[in-house]
Design a protein around this motif. Structure first.
Motif, PDB file in Angstrom:
ATOM      1  N   SER A  77       0.859  -1.192   0.000  1.00  0.00           N
ATOM      2  CA  SER A  77       0.000   0.000   0.000  1.00  0.00           C
ATOM      3  C   SER A  77       0.894   1.240   0.000  1.00  0.00           C
ATOM      4  O   SER A  77       2.112   1.141   0.246  1.00  0.00           O
ATOM      5  CB  SER A  77      -0.900   0.029   1.245  1.00  0.00           C
ATOM      6  N   GLY A  78       0.276   2.382  -0.220  1.00  0.00           N
ATOM      7  CA  GLY A  78       1.032   3.633  -0.133  1.00  0.00           C
ATOM      8  C   GLY A  78       1.540   3.853   1.279  1.00  0.00           C
ATOM      9  O   GLY A  78       2.666   4.311   1.492  1.00  0.00           O
ATOM     10  N   LEU A  79       0.707   3.509   2.264  1.00  0.00           N
ATOM     11  CA  LEU A  79       1.135   3.689   3.655  1.00  0.00           C
ATOM     12  C   LEU A  79       2.298   2.752   3.989  1.00  0.00           C
ATOM     13  O   LEU A  79       3.219   3.139   4.723  1.00  0.00           O
ATOM     14  CB  LEU A  79      -0.057   3.452   4.594  1.00  0.00           C
ATOM     15  N   TYR A 100      -0.106  13.570   4.695  1.00  0.00           N
ATOM     16  CA  TYR A 100      -1.096  12.488   4.711  1.00  0.00           C
ATOM     17  C   TYR A 100      -1.221  11.985   6.163  1.00  0.00           C
ATOM     18  O   TYR A 100      -0.215  11.581   6.778  1.00  0.00           O
ATOM     19  CB  TYR A 100      -0.620  11.383   3.767  1.00  0.00           C
ATOM     20  N   ASP A 146       6.385  12.271  -0.594  1.00  0.00           N
ATOM     21  CA  ASP A 146       5.187  11.503  -0.938  1.00  0.00           C
ATOM     22  C   ASP A 146       4.700  12.089  -2.259  1.00  0.00           C
ATOM     23  O   ASP A 146       4.127  13.174  -2.306  1.00  0.00           O
ATOM     24  CB  ASP A 146       4.131  11.648   0.165  1.00  0.00           C
ATOM     25  N   THR A 189       2.483  11.020  -4.438  1.00  0.00           N
ATOM     26  CA  THR A 189       1.237  10.456  -4.947  1.00  0.00           C
ATOM     27  C   THR A 189       0.468  11.475  -5.790  1.00  0.00           C
ATOM     28  O   THR A 189      -0.066  11.145  -6.844  1.00  0.00           O
ATOM     29  CB  THR A 189       0.382   9.967  -3.761  1.00  0.00           C
ATOM     30  N   ALA A 225       1.697   6.245  -3.723  1.00  0.00           N
ATOM     31  CA  ALA A 225       0.571   5.321  -3.518  1.00  0.00           C
ATOM     32  C   ALA A 225       0.049   4.956  -4.910  1.00  0.00           C
ATOM     33  O   ALA A 225      -0.696   5.721  -5.532  1.00  0.00           O
ATOM     34  CB  ALA A 225      -0.515   5.955  -2.669  1.00  0.00           C
ATOM     35  N   THR A 231      -1.986   2.949  -5.529  1.00  0.00           N
ATOM     36  CA  THR A 231      -3.426   2.809  -5.311  1.00  0.00           C
ATOM     37  C   THR A 231      -4.220   3.877  -6.085  1.00  0.00           C
ATOM     38  O   THR A 231      -5.366   3.629  -6.477  1.00  0.00           O
ATOM     39  CB  THR A 231      -3.681   3.016  -3.796  1.00  0.00           C
ATOM     40  N   LYS A 232      -3.604   5.050  -6.287  1.00  0.00           N
ATOM     41  CA  LYS A 232      -4.342   6.181  -6.885  1.00  0.00           C
ATOM     42  C   LYS A 232      -4.226   6.138  -8.412  1.00  0.00           C
ATOM     43  O   LYS A 232      -4.812   5.286  -9.043  1.00  0.00           O
ATOM     44  CB  LYS A 232      -3.846   7.503  -6.311  1.00  0.00           C
ATOM     45  N   TRP A 260      -8.542   8.375  -3.961  1.00  0.00           N
ATOM     46  CA  TRP A 260      -8.683   9.225  -5.134  1.00  0.00           C
ATOM     47  C   TRP A 260      -7.945   8.563  -6.297  1.00  0.00           C
ATOM     48  O   TRP A 260      -7.251   7.573  -6.112  1.00  0.00           O
ATOM     49  CB  TRP A 260      -8.165  10.649  -4.889  1.00  0.00           C
TER      50      TRP A 260
HETATM   51  C1  LIG Z   1      -0.942  11.490  -0.196  1.00  0.00           C
HETATM   52  C2  LIG Z   1      -1.180  10.046   0.124  1.00  0.00           C
HETATM   53  N1  LIG Z   1      -0.130   9.271   0.381  1.00  0.00           N
HETATM   54  C3  LIG Z   1      -0.273   7.962   0.683  1.00  0.00           C
HETATM   55  C4  LIG Z   1      -1.512   7.399   0.732  1.00  0.00           C
HETATM   56  C5  LIG Z   1      -1.633   5.951   1.163  1.00  0.00           C
HETATM   57  O1  LIG Z   1      -2.030   5.126   0.138  1.00  0.00           O
HETATM   58  P1  LIG Z   1      -2.732   3.727   0.473  1.00  0.00           P
HETATM   59  O2  LIG Z   1      -4.188   4.005   0.616  1.00  0.00           O
HETATM   60  O3  LIG Z   1      -2.372   2.879  -0.696  1.00  0.00           O
HETATM   61  O4  LIG Z   1      -2.115   3.218   1.739  1.00  0.00           O
HETATM   62  C6  LIG Z   1      -2.648   8.158   0.470  1.00  0.00           C
HETATM   63  C7  LIG Z   1      -3.997   7.550   0.529  1.00  0.00           C
HETATM   64  O5  LIG Z   1      -5.011   8.213   0.549  1.00  0.00           O
HETATM   65  C8  LIG Z   1      -2.486   9.525   0.161  1.00  0.00           C
HETATM   66  O6  LIG Z   1      -3.534  10.331  -0.062  1.00  0.00           O
END
Ligand SMILES: Cc1ncc(COP(=O)(O)O)c(C=O)c1O
Length: 402
Positions: free
Chosen positions: A82-84, A108, A180, A182, A210, A212-213, A348
């Motif tokens: 994940s991004g986190l 974040y 970050d 993203t 991330a 994910t986005k 998003w």
């Molecule tokens: C700026 C930013 N960084 C990291 C993340 C984390 O991504 P993930 O949801 O894949 O953990 C998010 C998620 O909303 C985000 O908005």
């Protein structure tokens, strides 16, 4: 003659080599088979010269890593679930007891939560700095500071910092700086070359993303990347990645590989609709402030203009509004509930537009001087028609705010 069950496992058929298609093949494995015991002992997975175990890389994950390096201008990448997890991978690699990490106050939220939870438990301290005031960062870098996070634009309130200046300050004090990225997604600006043509390059040490986005684009995959240009730094990140057992599933990697070719087109489409809606919101008296880096007057607009060059010029698909104090939280919630196309949900970069009301007071050390008082509502603009989205905002305003 072996039993059928054995033959079906150890089947002799080998397909012809030379298969080529627009998308790369998908390789799935926990076990990777070695040709012999000596190979098992000597194969090296850290530099992509071989395969040893599914967690350490497959042709599918190596391919995605290389494409993401190209996207962000880096040289090495690790993929995480994940991004986190990407943020955590950086923290766990670089910080130890007694160290300090500096985080922008508009970062974040879960990055701050990690610092306030696990990192603090392990004796790693943190301080938050004002991303719009480089002198605040400068004054907070101490002998214990090992890592500085930067984010452009900031989460939720989308202030755009003077990123080159923040990076310059960190470099001058020999502190590692992680971005970050993203929001920029490797498209809005080049994180490792913040000032094109400058030698040596001015850039962050690490860019996390991330996936994910925008790279996923489907709101159906969770994944992150950690990208560097420095081989020694990458090795540290990679070893932590291995020791933590971070890995990504081949099917998820496949989805991101499938979406990457259309990412720039999607990013532009999100961006165009978002600017249209943000401009429209500026005309509405219900909103005391509209936050979007490409809007003149939005905090950090000039920094955005300086960094996000006309060639790239991106501004992603997020904007926020501040509803002034005459609207109670319940009325703001009713406004969000009344939206039909904007669904209430986190994240998003996917096809569907989303909305989230935030209580900034609980997210920030203090109310930022650049923001009006009130309740913040963040919109993530999807790929629906901008005029339909505008009509949706309009009907919800009429129903709940007038
Ligand atoms: C700026 C930013 N960084 C990291 C993340 C984390 O991504 P993930 O949801 O894949 O953990 C998010 C998620 O909303 C985000 O908005």
């Amino acid at each position: 003659m072996a039993d059928l069950s054995t033959t079906l496992i150890h089947h002799p058929y080998v397909p012809p080599v030379g298969f080529e298609a627009p998308q790369p093949g998908v390789f799935k494995a926990s076990t990777v088979i070695f040709p012999n015991a000596a190979a098992m002992r000597h194969f090296e997975w850290k530099d992509k010269t071989a395969y040893t175990y599914g967690l350490h890389g497959t042709p599918t994950t190596y391919t995605l890593e290389e494409r993401l390096c190209t996207l962000e201008g880096g040289l090495q990448c690790v993929l995480v679930p994940s991004g986190l997890a990407a943020i955590a991978n950086v923290a766990l690699s670089l910080l130890k007891t007694g160290d300090e990490v500096l985080i922008p106050d508009n970062a974040y939220g879960p990055n701050k939560a990690l610092a306030e939870g696990e990192l603090l438990n392990w004796g790693i301290s943190h301080r938050y700095y004002d991303p719009m005031d480089p002198s605040d960062l400068d004054s907070k870098i101490s002998a214990n500071t090992r890592l500085v996070w930067v984010e452009a634009a900031g989460s939720v309130t989308l202030e755009f910092p003077d990123l080159p200046e923040l990076v310059r300050l960190c470099k001058a004090k020999k502190v590692l700086v992680a971005l970050d990225n993203t929001w920029g997604a490797g498209l809005a600006f080049a994180p490792f070359d913040l000032i094109p043509g400058q030698t040596p390059a001015l850039g962050v040490d690490i860019s996390i993303h991330a996936l994910t986005k925008y790279p996923s684009g489907g709101a159906d995959v969770l994944m992150g990347s950690v990208i560097t240009r420095d081989a020694a730094l990458h090795l540290k990140l990679k070893l932590t990645h291995m020791r933590m057992g971070f890995g990504v599933a081949a099917n998820d990697a496949e989805l991101v590989l499938r979406s990457l070719p259309s990412m720039a087109l999607r990013y532009r489409a999100h961006d165009e609709s978002t600017r249209e809606l943000a401009h429209w919101c500026l005309t509405r008296s219900e909103f005391s402030q509209v936050l979007h880096p490409a809007l003149p007057g939005s905090p950090g607009h000039l920094h955005w203009r300086a960094l996000c060059t006309p060639d790239l010029g991106g501004a992603a698909g997020l904007f926020s509004v501040i509803l002034d104090t005459r609207f109670a939280q319940s009325q703001v919630d009713a406004f969000c509930d009344a939206l039909q196309l904007f669904k209430i949900g986190y994240s998003w970069g996917g096809p569907m537009s989303l909305v989230v009301p935030y209580e900034l007071n609980s997210m920030r050390s203090h109310w930022p001087a650049q923001l009006a008082q009130g309740t913040v509502v963040r919109f993530s603009v999807g790929l629906e028609s901008a005029s339909d989205l505008k009509a949706d905002l309009d009907q919800a305003i009429r129903k709940t705010l007038i």
